[in-house]
Design an enzyme around this catalytic site. Structure first.
Site, mmCIF file in Angstrom:
data_model
loop_
_atom_site.group_PDB
_atom_site.id
_atom_site.type_symbol
_atom_site.label_atom_id
_atom_site.label_comp_id
_atom_site.label_asym_id
_atom_site.label_seq_id
_atom_site.Cartn_x
_atom_site.Cartn_y
_atom_site.Cartn_z
ATOM 1 N N ASP A 117 4.053 -9.949 -4.229
ATOM 2 C CA ASP A 117 3.496 -8.702 -3.717
ATOM 3 C C ASP A 117 2.734 -9.071 -2.433
ATOM 4 O O ASP A 117 2.654 -10.238 -2.050
ATOM 5 C CB ASP A 117 2.608 -8.025 -4.762
ATOM 6 C CG ASP A 117 2.485 -6.524 -4.486
ATOM 7 O OD1 ASP A 117 2.632 -6.124 -3.315
ATOM 8 O OD2 ASP A 117 2.235 -5.738 -5.421
HETATM 9 C C1 BGC Z 1 2.087 -2.840 -3.628
HETATM 10 C C2 BGC Z 1 3.584 -2.950 -3.761
HETATM 11 C C3 BGC Z 1 4.234 -2.568 -2.455
HETATM 12 C C4 BGC Z 1 3.703 -3.472 -1.367
HETATM 13 C C5 BGC Z 1 4.357 -3.242 -0.013
HETATM 14 C C6 BGC Z 1 1.567 -3.553 -2.403
HETATM 15 O O1 BGC Z 1 0.212 -3.305 -2.191
HETATM 16 O O2 BGC Z 1 1.477 -3.342 -4.800
HETATM 17 O O3 BGC Z 1 4.028 -2.122 -4.812
HETATM 18 O O4 BGC Z 1 5.626 -2.658 -2.575
HETATM 19 O O5 BGC Z 1 2.313 -3.246 -1.251
HETATM 20 O O6 BGC Z 1 4.009 -2.028 0.539
#
Ligand code: BGC
Length: 738
Positions: free
Chosen positions: A263
């Site tokens: 993530d």
């Molecule tokens: C989230 C993810 C997301 C990523 C990219 C993160 O903060 O937890 O679900 O895909 O950001 O935007």
């Protein structure tokens, strides 16, 4: 499906030749992804030209995507194309209802079709990969991200996960209308302590394997080519550095052949979690745990760029590094990027405006609504019998809130609000008066999202609440019906948007009660994705409309005036108050099963609405439960059939649900578990036999006592009906020998 498809030999050879030709720096580059928000940024261009980027996220301007891809293909030494990624969660330009709403349709075909539209729009824009579906089971409505998933149940979650993967990916990732799906967040993120986003999760292996992992397994079986690892610690080990989860379960036990991604900055943050010593150690621990690609907030923040030093120091195996690179390049090859790195020019213009996509969004919204209450059959309203309608509430005319969180390329101007939908439906027949009523409070703590381009929030409606409530009361008194659109603003739910209360925010409760008190029939259209607590207020009707998307207002009007009949069902248990949380239907039986209703001193222990619940403008009856064989063998599949009849006077949809309960075994099992469902449309008076196959596989569970998967010789209860308290029951026995 795509991830298990064998690459043509020539492509596989090309990948091996590339790997052989790559420097350690170029390998680390393929495993690095970073955010790009602005157009034309020199440092980014340099990183790409130097082969230090394998993927980019957040760029969504087609010409900028092409420009950056040209740098990768024409200027980097090996000319390896980039993958462009974005959170395409419930649509790109055409916004569909939020994922929890789509789950409430209990209609996997509709869910698949919605994500196929999203993929077509995204791929035409030049995007190749979405960070979706979110398949985290959510049993705590304080957690804002419950809006992104399919609710509390692993079986429903698995069906919805697989449908979304099929929708995004289709059969061939190189098609001009498909993209890589990245189910997330492995694993247990929904079990964050206290429902606080990003907080730790502590789950027994039985809970993980029986509840939290099945939707991931279903997504992988459907062919998902990517998996995103979660931010938080799971049982004390950060998910992104968790070898057991990523390598032993995902890759070895399940045979996942795609690539994993962190993530945002979660590899980097292994040090913040007091797990890794520093960034370099974080990179080593993450790669060795099985992480293939790092998502870094900025190129200079990446920890994977230290992998060459780790390789030189013998801290990572060359084979593990190559395996990660091979996984990434294989998906690039499956996307067809080595042969066709650029999207067709002008494809976006043509595809994003496609009227059929808007129709699909409207139909999806219509299938997602859940009718929770309908006293005296106040709904549907007959437009011919109305002189004047009051449409009240701060969300009634908010385009931005109507489409919900996690959208970037939407067009607020084309979004049909509930007010617009109602006005349009009643044009020329009845007067519509709109009163905002009250403001919705905004967040107490600023969020980092407030600064991210694209995460625009609806302008604050600022009204004098006292005067607004008085105006709403006056409008309701002067109308034949009051339609209240209340709930949470879209940025009060989603990532980093947990709430410690399920109350209607601001003075909406007061507004609701004041309008009900006028005596004018009151219909509450609830724009929310949590089980909000109405504190006993009882409008004549409550229709859960979620955040219904681009065509939301048209769909809502169609439901209110009976052009369509609501047929969705709750994908979560609707608690009476926040003090009951967590409360899910698939709980274990206690030693005083009959007294569970009495366990709170001050409140009933039952939910307000059970999992799977939803009314219709018609009624249904169940009969003739037929259990195909009894006893059956341990490995036998079992046929179960039931007859469902539309006993009302209009056509409508029912979601026929099958639950089982195991009476004894190596471990205790929940009082009920969903094992099958089917949404059917029945004409008035029509009966249908709905058939299920309860496979031996679906009777298995992970047993803490046996420390493994178990199928017991035991007796099962079977329940069939329209929600999780269905009363039509039968039993069957599984004999010890086949
Ligand atoms: C989230 C993810 C997301 C990523 C990219 C993160 O903060 O937890 O679900 O895909 O950001 O935007």
């Amino acid at each position: 499906m795509s991830q298990s498809k064998v690459l043509p030999a020539a492509l596989a050879d090309r990948i091996e030749r590339l790997i052989a030709a790559m420097t350690p720096e170029e390998k680390a580059g393929q495993l690095s992804q970073f955010f790009v928000f602005e157009r034309g940024s020199e440092p980014v261009d340099e990183e790409i030209a130097a082969g230090r980027a394998g993927a980019i996220l957040f760029v969504r301007d087609p010409s900028e995507i092409t420009r950056l891809q040209r740098i990768a293909v024409e200027e980097s030494r090996l000319g390896i194309p980039l993958i462009f990624a974005l959170d395409v969660i419930h649509g790109l330009r055409t916004i569909f209802p939020v994922p929890i709403a789509m789950a409430a349709s209990w209609d996997p075909a509709a869910v698949e079709a919605a994500q196929a539209v999203a993929a077509a729009e995204a791929r035409a824009t030049g995007l190749h990969w979405t960070f979706a579906p979110m398949v985290d089971v959510a049993r705590d409505p304080r957690w804002g991200r419950m809006i992104e998933g399919a609710g509390e149940d692993p079986y429903l979650g698995g069906i919805m996960a697989a449908a979304q993967v099929r929708g995004f990916q289709g059969d061939d990732l190189s098609s001009a209308d498909r993209m890589v799906a990245g189910p997330k967040h492995l694993a247990g993120y929904g079990a964050a302590l206290g429902g606080r986003d990003y907080d730790e999760a502590d789950l027994s292996e039985s809970e993980l394997r029986n509840v939290y992992l099945p939707p991931f397994k279903a997504a992988i079986d459907a062919g998902a080519a990517n998996i995103m690892c979660a931010y938080m610690t799971l049982n004390g080990v950060p998910a992104t550095g968790n070898h057991w989860l990523i390598t032993e379960i995902l890759k070895e036990e399940w045979g996942f052949s795609g690539f994993t991604v962190s993530d945002a900055n979660s590899a980097h943050d292994l040090a913040k979690h007091n797990f890794a010593r520093d960034g370099a150690d974080a990179a080593v621990r993450a790669l060795n745990a099985g992480l293939d690609m790092e998502m870094a907030l900025e190129a200079h923040d990446s920890v994977f760029n230290t992998l060459p030093q780790a390789l030189a120091a013998g801290l990572i195996e060359p084979a593990r590094l190559d395996d990660a690179v091979r996984r990434v390049l294989t998906v690039k090859a499956q996307l067809g990027l080595f042969d066709a790195p650029y999207a067709e020019p002008d494809a976006a213009v043509r595809v994003l405006d496609e009227p059929a996509h808007r129709d699909a969004a409207r139909r999806a919204a219509e299938r997602s609504f859940v009718l929770l209450r309908n006293e005296g059959q106040v709904l549907p309203l007959d437009p011919r019998a109305l002189r004047k309608v009051a449409v009240i509430g701060p969300l009634a005319d908010s385009a931005r809130d109507t489409i919900g969180p996690w959208v970037f390329d939407h067009d607020n101007a084309e979004t049909v609000t509930v007010l617009a939908g109602i006005r349009d439906h009643l044009a020329g027949t009845a007067e519509v008066e709109h009163v905002t009523g009250v403001s919705i409070e905004q967040r107490l703590n600023p969020s980092f999202f407030d600064d991210i381009p694209g995460f625009d929030i609806a302008p604050l409606v600022s009204v004098d609440d006292d005067a607004g409530i008085a105006a709403a009361v006056a409008a309701a008194k002067d109308s034949d019906v009051a339609l209240l659109v209340l709930g949470e603003a879209q940025n009060m739910i989603g990532e980093a948007a947990s709430r410690s209360s399920l109350d209607l925010p601001g003075r909406q409760q007061e507004l609701l009660e004041a309008v009900i008190a006028t005596g004018t029939p009151t219909v509450l259209l609830m724009m929310a994705a949590r089980p909000l607590d109405l504190k006993g207020a009882s409008p004549a009707a409550v229709l859960q409309i979620w955040y219904p998307g681009t065509q939301g207002g048209t769909a809502v009007a169609n439901a209110v005036f009976g052009k369509i009949v609501p047929g969705g069902k709750l994908p979560f248990t609707w608690v009476r108050s926040i003090g009951q949380v967590p409360l899910h239907y698939a709980r274990m039986v206690t030693h005083k099963p009959k007294e569970r209703e009495m366990r709170y001193w001050n409140e009933d222990g039952t939910p307000l609405f059970p999992f799977g619940f939803g009314l219709s403008y018609t009624t249904f009856a169940y009969s003739d439960l037929v259990i195909g064989a009894d006893p059956i063998g341990l490995v036998d599949d079992l046929a179960i059939a039931v007859t469902v009849t539309n006993t009302g006077s209009v056509a409508g949809d029912e979601v026929v649900q099958l639950y089982i309960h195991q009476r004894h075994g190596s471990a205790a099992r929940p009082v009920r578990e969903l094992k099958g469902f089917e949404r059917v449309t029945l004409a008035p008076g029509e009966s249908r036999v709905v058939r299920f196959v309860l496979s031996a596989e679906r009777r298995r569970y992970w047993s803490s006592a046996a420390r493994g998967w178990v199928a017991d010789a035991t007796t099962f209860d079977v329940f069939v009906g329209g929600d999780s308290v269905a009363s039509l029951a039968g039993t069957f026995t599984v004999a010890p020998k086949d």
